[in-house]
Scaffold this active site. Sequence first.
Site, PDB file in Angstrom:
ATOM      1  N   CYS A  68      18.908 -19.096  34.736  1.00 58.41           N
ATOM      2  CA  CYS A  68      17.524 -19.558  34.631  1.00 58.41           C
ATOM      3  C   CYS A  68      16.679 -18.964  35.763  1.00 58.41           C
ATOM      4  O   CYS A  68      17.109 -18.958  36.917  1.00 58.41           O
ATOM      5  CB  CYS A  68      17.475 -21.089  34.692  1.00 58.41           C
ATOM      6  SG  CYS A  68      15.803 -21.749  34.493  1.00 58.41           S
ATOM      7  N   CYS A 103      14.517 -24.584  40.831  1.00 57.46           N
ATOM      8  CA  CYS A 103      14.762 -26.013  41.054  1.00 57.46           C
ATOM      9  C   CYS A 103      15.887 -26.168  42.085  1.00 57.46           C
ATOM     10  O   CYS A 103      17.005 -25.695  41.867  1.00 57.46           O
ATOM     11  CB  CYS A 103      15.128 -26.708  39.749  1.00 57.46           C
ATOM     12  SG  CYS A 103      13.926 -26.421  38.412  1.00 57.46           S
ATOM     13  N   CYS A 154      19.488 -27.408  41.049  1.00 62.30           N
ATOM     14  CA  CYS A 154      20.105 -26.982  39.791  1.00 62.30           C
ATOM     15  C   CYS A 154      21.113 -25.844  39.950  1.00 62.30           C
ATOM     16  O   CYS A 154      20.775 -24.769  40.464  1.00 62.30           O
ATOM     17  CB  CYS A 154      19.015 -26.562  38.798  1.00 62.30           C
ATOM     18  SG  CYS A 154      19.697 -26.161  37.171  1.00 62.30           S
ATOM     19  N   CYS A 207      21.779 -34.478  22.687  1.00 59.22           N
ATOM     20  CA  CYS A 207      20.748 -33.725  23.403  1.00 59.22           C
ATOM     21  C   CYS A 207      21.267 -32.319  23.677  1.00 59.22           C
ATOM     22  O   CYS A 207      22.374 -32.150  24.203  1.00 59.22           O
ATOM     23  CB  CYS A 207      20.388 -34.420  24.715  1.00 59.22           C
ATOM     24  SG  CYS A 207      18.956 -33.666  25.523  1.00 59.22           S
ATOM     25  N   CYS A 250      17.845 -34.588  20.350  1.00 60.10           N
ATOM     26  CA  CYS A 250      16.959 -34.390  21.502  1.00 60.10           C
ATOM     27  C   CYS A 250      17.174 -32.972  22.011  1.00 60.10           C
ATOM     28  O   CYS A 250      18.281 -32.437  21.918  1.00 60.10           O
ATOM     29  CB  CYS A 250      17.305 -35.408  22.595  1.00 60.10           C
ATOM     30  SG  CYS A 250      16.345 -35.200  24.128  1.00 60.10           S
ATOM     31  N   CYS A 296      11.146 -38.242  26.344  1.00 57.75           N
ATOM     32  CA  CYS A 296      12.191 -38.634  27.294  1.00 57.75           C
ATOM     33  C   CYS A 296      11.813 -37.979  28.620  1.00 57.75           C
ATOM     34  O   CYS A 296      11.851 -36.754  28.744  1.00 57.75           O
ATOM     35  CB  CYS A 296      13.549 -38.145  26.801  1.00 57.75           C
ATOM     36  SG  CYS A 296      14.914 -38.444  27.955  1.00 57.75           S
ATOM     37  N   ARG A 335      17.467 -45.001  31.110  1.00 58.39           N
ATOM     38  CA  ARG A 335      18.801 -44.394  31.012  1.00 58.39           C
ATOM     39  C   ARG A 335      19.424 -44.202  32.388  1.00 58.39           C
ATOM     40  O   ARG A 335      18.831 -43.590  33.275  1.00 58.39           O
ATOM     41  CB  ARG A 335      18.724 -43.035  30.297  1.00 58.39           C
ATOM     42  CG  ARG A 335      20.102 -42.340  30.221  1.00 58.39           C
ATOM     43  CD  ARG A 335      20.063 -41.083  29.382  1.00 58.39           C
ATOM     44  NE  ARG A 335      19.804 -41.409  27.997  1.00 58.39           N
ATOM     45  CZ  ARG A 335      18.956 -40.741  27.220  1.00 58.39           C
ATOM     46  NH1 ARG A 335      18.281 -39.736  27.699  1.00 58.39           N
ATOM     47  NH2 ARG A 335      18.792 -41.103  25.969  1.00 58.39           N
TER      48      ARG A 335
END
Length: 332
Positions: free
Chosen positions: A54, A58, A61, A98, A130, A190, A262
Amino acid sequence: MTEVRHNWTTEEISEIYHSPLLDLIYRSATIHRENKDYSEVQISSLISIKTGGCPEDCAYCPQAARYNTGVDVQALMPKDQVLAAAQKAKAGGASRLCMGAAWREVRDNRDFDKVIEMVKEVNAMDMEVCCTLGMLTESQAQRLADAGLYAYNHNLDTSEDDYKRIITTRTYDERLQTLEHVRKAKITVCSGGIIGLGETTEDRISMLKTLSNLPKHPESVPINALVPIKGTPLAEQPRVSVWDMVRMIATAKIVMPQSVIRLSAGRTEMSTIEQAFCFMAGANSIFAGEKLLTTPNPSFNDDMAMLELLGLKPREAFKNGRPNQKVEEVVA
Protein backbone atom coordinates in the site's frame (compact mmCIF):
# COMPACT_ATOMS: atom_id res chain seq x y z
CA MET A 1 -35.52 4.58 24.74
CA THR A 2 -32.47 6.83 25.01
CA GLU A 3 -32.62 9.86 22.74
CA VAL A 4 -30.34 9.72 19.69
CA ARG A 5 -28.45 13.00 19.50
CA HIS A 6 -26.13 14.55 16.93
CA ASN A 7 -25.08 17.63 18.89
CA TRP A 8 -22.77 16.26 21.57
CA THR A 9 -20.25 18.73 22.98
CA THR A 10 -16.65 17.95 23.88
CA GLU A 11 -17.44 18.76 27.51
CA GLU A 12 -20.40 16.35 27.63
CA ILE A 13 -18.43 13.46 26.12
CA SER A 14 -15.46 14.19 28.37
CA GLU A 15 -17.68 14.09 31.45
CA ILE A 16 -19.03 10.71 30.36
CA TYR A 17 -15.58 9.29 29.54
CA HIS A 18 -14.07 10.41 32.86
CA SER A 19 -16.97 9.30 35.09
CA PRO A 20 -16.21 6.63 37.73
CA LEU A 21 -15.62 3.38 35.86
CA LEU A 22 -18.36 1.27 37.45
CA ASP A 23 -20.88 4.10 37.06
CA LEU A 24 -19.85 4.44 33.41
CA ILE A 25 -20.28 0.71 32.78
CA TYR A 26 -23.65 0.70 34.57
CA ARG A 27 -24.90 3.63 32.45
CA SER A 28 -23.75 2.15 29.15
CA ALA A 29 -25.00 -1.34 30.08
CA THR A 30 -28.41 0.11 30.90
CA ILE A 31 -28.61 1.76 27.48
CA HIS A 32 -27.35 -1.45 25.87
CA ARG A 33 -30.14 -3.43 27.54
CA GLU A 34 -32.85 -1.17 26.14
CA ASN A 35 -32.34 -3.26 23.01
CA LYS A 36 -34.24 -6.52 23.44
CA ASP A 37 -31.48 -8.30 21.48
CA TYR A 38 -28.67 -7.10 23.76
CA SER A 39 -27.42 -10.66 24.30
CA GLU A 40 -26.73 -11.12 20.60
CA VAL A 41 -23.23 -10.61 19.24
CA GLN A 42 -22.62 -10.05 15.55
CA ILE A 43 -19.77 -12.26 14.39
CA SER A 44 -17.84 -10.95 11.42
CA SER A 45 -14.96 -12.49 9.53
CA LEU A 46 -12.32 -10.28 7.92
CA ILE A 47 -10.15 -11.49 5.06
CA SER A 48 -7.43 -9.71 3.14
CA ILE A 49 -8.29 -10.03 -0.54
CA LYS A 50 -5.27 -7.94 -1.60
CA THR A 51 -2.32 -7.81 0.79
CA GLY A 52 0.62 -5.42 1.19
CA GLY A 53 2.25 -2.88 -1.08
CA CYS A 54 0.00 0.00 0.00
CA PRO A 55 1.33 3.50 -0.87
CA GLU A 56 -0.14 5.05 2.30
CA ASP A 57 2.04 5.83 5.36
CA CYS A 58 -0.37 4.85 8.18
CA ALA A 59 2.05 4.59 11.11
CA TYR A 60 0.35 1.48 12.56
CA CYS A 61 -0.02 -0.58 9.38
CA PRO A 62 2.17 -3.56 8.40
CA GLN A 63 0.83 -3.38 4.82
CA ALA A 64 2.43 -0.02 3.99
CA ALA A 65 5.02 -0.54 1.24
CA ARG A 66 7.50 1.86 2.90
CA TYR A 67 7.84 -0.23 6.08
CA ASN A 68 9.80 -3.48 6.34
CA THR A 69 7.34 -5.64 8.30
CA GLY A 70 7.74 -9.03 6.66
CA VAL A 71 4.31 -8.87 4.98
CA ASP A 72 4.50 -10.37 1.49
CA VAL A 73 2.79 -8.42 -1.26
CA GLN A 74 0.01 -10.49 -2.81
CA ALA A 75 -2.19 -9.72 -5.79
CA LEU A 76 -5.98 -9.76 -5.60
CA MET A 77 -7.18 -13.10 -4.27
CA PRO A 78 -8.99 -15.29 -6.81
CA LYS A 79 -12.78 -15.27 -6.43
CA ASP A 80 -12.94 -19.02 -5.73
CA GLN A 81 -10.64 -18.61 -2.70
CA VAL A 82 -12.73 -15.71 -1.40
CA LEU A 83 -15.94 -17.73 -1.71
CA ALA A 84 -14.32 -20.72 0.02
CA ALA A 85 -13.24 -18.42 2.87
CA ALA A 86 -16.77 -17.03 3.05
CA GLN A 87 -18.26 -20.54 3.29
CA LYS A 88 -15.80 -21.46 6.05
CA ALA A 89 -16.62 -18.26 7.96
CA LYS A 90 -20.37 -18.86 7.63
CA ALA A 91 -19.96 -22.45 8.84
CA GLY A 92 -18.00 -21.09 11.81
CA GLY A 93 -20.88 -18.81 12.81
CA ALA A 94 -20.08 -15.54 11.02
CA SER A 95 -23.00 -13.57 9.61
CA ARG A 96 -20.85 -10.87 7.97
CA LEU A 97 -17.83 -11.14 5.71
CA CYS A 98 -15.56 -8.12 5.38
CA MET A 99 -13.13 -8.02 2.47
CA GLY A 100 -10.12 -5.75 2.85
CA ALA A 101 -7.77 -4.58 0.11
CA ALA A 102 -4.54 -2.66 0.74
CA TRP A 103 -5.40 0.16 -1.64
CA ARG A 104 -5.23 3.91 -1.12
CA GLU A 105 -8.38 4.30 -3.15
CA VAL A 106 -10.56 2.23 -5.46
CA ARG A 107 -9.66 2.48 -9.14
CA ASP A 108 -12.08 1.77 -11.95
CA ASN A 109 -10.23 -1.23 -13.36
CA ARG A 110 -10.47 -5.01 -13.70
CA ASP A 111 -9.60 -5.58 -10.04
CA PHE A 112 -12.60 -3.50 -8.98
CA ASP A 113 -14.77 -5.43 -11.46
CA LYS A 114 -13.62 -8.63 -9.74
CA VAL A 115 -14.46 -7.22 -6.30
CA ILE A 116 -17.95 -6.37 -7.57
CA GLU A 117 -18.41 -10.04 -8.60
CA MET A 118 -17.18 -11.18 -5.17
CA VAL A 119 -19.70 -8.90 -3.46
CA LYS A 120 -22.56 -10.28 -5.58
CA GLU A 121 -21.72 -13.89 -4.87
CA VAL A 122 -21.09 -13.54 -1.12
CA ASN A 123 -24.33 -11.56 -0.87
CA ALA A 124 -26.10 -14.47 -2.59
CA MET A 125 -24.84 -16.71 0.25
CA ASP A 126 -27.07 -14.74 2.66
CA MET A 127 -24.12 -13.12 4.40
CA GLU A 128 -23.83 -9.39 5.02
CA VAL A 129 -20.97 -8.22 2.81
CA CYS A 130 -18.63 -5.47 3.98
CA CYS A 131 -15.65 -4.00 2.13
CA THR A 132 -12.76 -1.81 3.19
CA LEU A 133 -10.96 -0.71 0.04
CA GLY A 134 -9.80 2.82 0.78
CA MET A 135 -11.30 6.00 -0.63
CA LEU A 136 -14.40 5.78 -2.84
CA THR A 137 -16.05 8.09 -5.35
CA GLU A 138 -19.84 8.45 -5.46
CA SER A 139 -20.11 6.29 -8.58
CA GLN A 140 -17.91 3.54 -7.09
CA ALA A 141 -20.02 3.49 -3.93
CA GLN A 142 -23.14 3.16 -6.07
CA ARG A 143 -21.63 0.24 -8.01
CA LEU A 144 -20.95 -1.54 -4.73
CA ALA A 145 -24.49 -0.81 -3.55
CA ASP A 146 -25.96 -2.17 -6.77
CA ALA A 147 -23.90 -5.35 -6.30
CA GLY A 148 -25.47 -5.85 -2.86
CA LEU A 149 -22.81 -4.45 -0.52
CA TYR A 150 -24.25 -4.21 2.99
CA ALA A 151 -21.55 -2.18 4.76
CA TYR A 152 -18.43 -0.19 4.02
CA ASN A 153 -15.65 0.22 6.59
CA HIS A 154 -13.62 3.42 6.61
CA ASN A 155 -12.21 4.25 10.04
CA LEU A 156 -11.33 7.76 11.21
CA ASP A 157 -8.49 6.18 13.26
CA THR A 158 -8.01 9.14 15.63
CA SER A 159 -8.98 12.77 16.12
CA GLU A 160 -8.68 15.38 13.38
CA ASP A 161 -5.94 17.20 15.33
CA ASP A 162 -3.90 14.01 15.87
CA TYR A 163 -4.45 12.64 12.38
CA LYS A 164 -1.39 14.17 10.66
CA ARG A 165 0.90 12.51 13.20
CA ILE A 166 -0.42 9.11 12.10
CA ILE A 167 -1.10 9.58 8.36
CA THR A 168 0.16 12.20 5.90
CA THR A 169 -0.87 10.61 2.59
CA ARG A 170 -4.54 11.55 2.84
CA THR A 171 -6.58 14.06 4.80
CA TYR A 172 -9.22 13.73 7.48
CA ASP A 173 -11.70 15.47 5.19
CA GLU A 174 -11.09 12.82 2.52
CA ARG A 175 -12.06 10.16 5.04
CA LEU A 176 -15.26 12.00 5.89
CA GLN A 177 -15.98 12.49 2.20
CA THR A 178 -15.81 8.73 1.59
CA LEU A 179 -18.31 8.22 4.43
CA GLU A 180 -20.63 10.73 2.71
CA HIS A 181 -20.38 8.80 -0.57
CA VAL A 182 -21.20 5.54 1.25
CA ARG A 183 -24.24 7.14 2.93
CA LYS A 184 -25.49 8.58 -0.37
CA ALA A 185 -25.39 5.09 -1.90
CA LYS A 186 -27.51 3.76 1.02
CA ILE A 187 -24.75 1.42 2.19
CA THR A 188 -24.46 1.08 5.96
CA VAL A 189 -21.43 2.79 7.50
CA CYS A 190 -18.78 1.06 9.61
CA SER A 191 -16.40 3.64 11.09
CA GLY A 192 -14.46 3.84 14.32
CA GLY A 193 -10.87 4.17 15.39
CA ILE A 194 -7.77 2.85 17.11
CA ILE A 195 -6.55 3.58 20.62
CA GLY A 196 -2.98 3.12 21.76
CA LEU A 197 -1.43 5.15 18.93
CA GLY A 198 0.10 7.57 21.43
CA GLU A 199 -2.96 9.81 21.28
CA THR A 200 -4.26 11.82 24.23
CA THR A 201 -7.55 11.22 26.02
CA GLU A 202 -8.74 14.44 24.38
CA ASP A 203 -8.03 12.90 20.96
CA ARG A 204 -10.21 9.90 21.82
CA ILE A 205 -13.03 12.17 22.96
CA SER A 206 -12.68 14.31 19.81
CA MET A 207 -12.92 11.25 17.56
CA LEU A 208 -16.10 10.10 19.33
CA LYS A 209 -17.50 13.61 18.96
CA THR A 210 -16.89 13.55 15.19
CA LEU A 211 -18.57 10.15 14.84
CA SER A 212 -21.53 10.94 17.11
CA ASN A 213 -22.21 14.28 15.41
CA LEU A 214 -22.40 12.86 11.89
CA PRO A 215 -25.86 13.43 10.29
CA LYS A 216 -26.49 9.71 10.89
CA HIS A 217 -24.47 7.61 13.33
CA PRO A 218 -22.42 4.77 11.84
CA GLU A 219 -24.37 1.53 12.09
CA SER A 220 -21.15 -0.11 13.26
CA VAL A 221 -18.36 1.50 15.32
CA PRO A 222 -15.18 -0.60 15.66
CA ILE A 223 -13.00 0.17 18.67
CA ASN A 224 -9.53 -1.22 18.00
CA ALA A 225 -6.57 -1.56 20.35
CA LEU A 226 -3.29 -1.05 18.53
CA VAL A 227 -1.40 -4.25 17.78
CA PRO A 228 2.21 -2.97 17.56
CA ILE A 229 3.96 -4.45 14.53
CA LYS A 230 7.74 -4.63 14.20
CA GLY A 231 8.93 -2.39 11.38
CA THR A 232 6.17 0.22 11.74
CA PRO A 233 6.75 3.62 13.42
CA LEU A 234 4.48 2.57 16.30
CA ALA A 235 6.24 -0.76 16.95
CA GLU A 236 7.30 0.25 20.47
CA GLN A 237 3.93 1.54 21.68
CA PRO A 238 2.85 -0.05 25.00
CA ARG A 239 -0.26 -2.20 25.14
CA VAL A 240 -3.47 -0.28 25.83
CA SER A 241 -5.13 -0.97 29.18
CA VAL A 242 -8.32 -3.00 28.94
CA TRP A 243 -9.96 -0.32 31.09
CA ASP A 244 -9.22 2.24 28.35
CA MET A 245 -10.98 -0.08 25.90
CA VAL A 246 -13.94 -0.42 28.29
CA ARG A 247 -14.14 3.38 28.67
CA MET A 248 -14.12 3.87 24.89
CA ILE A 249 -16.75 1.19 24.28
CA ALA A 250 -19.00 2.47 27.06
CA THR A 251 -18.72 6.11 25.96
CA ALA A 252 -19.36 5.16 22.33
CA LYS A 253 -22.49 3.23 23.35
CA ILE A 254 -23.82 6.19 25.37
CA VAL A 255 -23.31 8.80 22.64
CA MET A 256 -24.33 6.43 19.79
CA PRO A 257 -26.93 4.24 21.52
CA GLN A 258 -28.27 2.51 18.41
CA SER A 259 -24.88 1.73 16.85
CA VAL A 260 -23.30 -1.70 17.05
CA ILE A 261 -20.02 -1.24 18.94
CA ARG A 262 -17.41 -3.71 17.74
CA LEU A 263 -14.64 -5.04 19.96
CA SER A 264 -12.05 -5.31 17.20
CA ALA A 265 -8.25 -5.59 17.00
CA GLY A 266 -6.34 -6.44 20.16
CA ARG A 267 -8.60 -9.22 21.46
CA THR A 268 -5.80 -11.82 21.41
CA GLU A 269 -4.21 -9.91 24.30
CA MET A 270 -7.44 -9.95 26.34
CA SER A 271 -8.59 -12.61 28.76
CA THR A 272 -12.19 -13.85 28.74
CA ILE A 273 -12.85 -11.76 31.86
CA GLU A 274 -11.54 -8.61 30.16
CA GLN A 275 -13.66 -9.26 27.09
CA ALA A 276 -16.68 -9.87 29.33
CA PHE A 277 -16.31 -6.32 30.71
CA CYS A 278 -16.27 -5.02 27.12
CA PHE A 279 -19.50 -6.89 26.32
CA MET A 280 -21.07 -5.63 29.53
CA ALA A 281 -20.12 -2.07 28.58
CA GLY A 282 -21.93 -2.33 25.25
CA ALA A 283 -19.81 -4.20 22.72
CA ASN A 284 -22.01 -6.49 20.65
CA SER A 285 -19.85 -7.36 17.68
CA ILE A 286 -16.51 -9.09 17.20
CA PHE A 287 -14.27 -10.30 14.41
CA ALA A 288 -13.71 -14.06 14.55
CA GLY A 289 -11.25 -16.25 12.66
CA GLU A 290 -7.51 -16.74 12.93
CA LYS A 291 -6.49 -13.42 11.34
CA LEU A 292 -7.51 -9.77 11.11
CA LEU A 293 -6.01 -8.97 7.70
CA THR A 294 -2.39 -9.70 8.77
CA THR A 295 -2.56 -9.80 12.60
CA PRO A 296 -3.53 -12.77 14.81
CA ASN A 297 -7.09 -13.15 16.13
CA PRO A 298 -8.89 -15.73 18.32
CA SER A 299 -10.30 -18.79 16.51
CA PHE A 300 -14.01 -19.37 15.84
CA ASN A 301 -14.04 -22.28 18.32
CA ASP A 302 -12.52 -20.20 21.12
CA ASP A 303 -15.00 -17.39 20.51
CA MET A 304 -18.01 -19.72 20.43
CA ALA A 305 -16.90 -21.23 23.75
CA MET A 306 -16.57 -17.73 25.23
CA LEU A 307 -20.02 -16.64 24.01
CA GLU A 308 -21.59 -19.79 25.44
CA LEU A 309 -19.89 -19.18 28.79
CA LEU A 310 -21.19 -15.60 28.90
CA GLY A 311 -24.72 -16.50 27.78
CA LEU A 312 -24.36 -14.62 24.49
CA LYS A 313 -25.46 -15.86 21.08
CA PRO A 314 -24.50 -15.07 17.47
CA ARG A 315 -26.69 -12.59 15.66
CA GLU A 316 -28.31 -13.57 12.39
CA ALA A 317 -27.47 -11.79 9.14
CA PHE A 318 -29.70 -8.89 8.03
CA LYS A 319 -31.23 -8.51 11.50
CA ASN A 320 -32.22 -4.95 10.64
CA GLY A 321 -33.28 -5.80 7.10
CA ARG A 322 -31.39 -5.16 3.90
CA PRO A 323 -30.58 -1.64 2.72
CA ASN A 324 -32.52 -0.32 -0.28
CA GLN A 325 -30.25 -1.87 -2.83
CA LYS A 326 -30.77 -3.32 -6.27
CA VAL A 327 -29.04 -6.67 -6.42
CA GLU A 328 -28.24 -7.78 -9.93
CA GLU A 329 -28.55 -11.42 -10.85
CA VAL A 330 -25.39 -13.31 -9.96
CA VAL A 331 -23.61 -14.72 -13.00
CA ALA A 332 -22.02 -18.07 -12.25
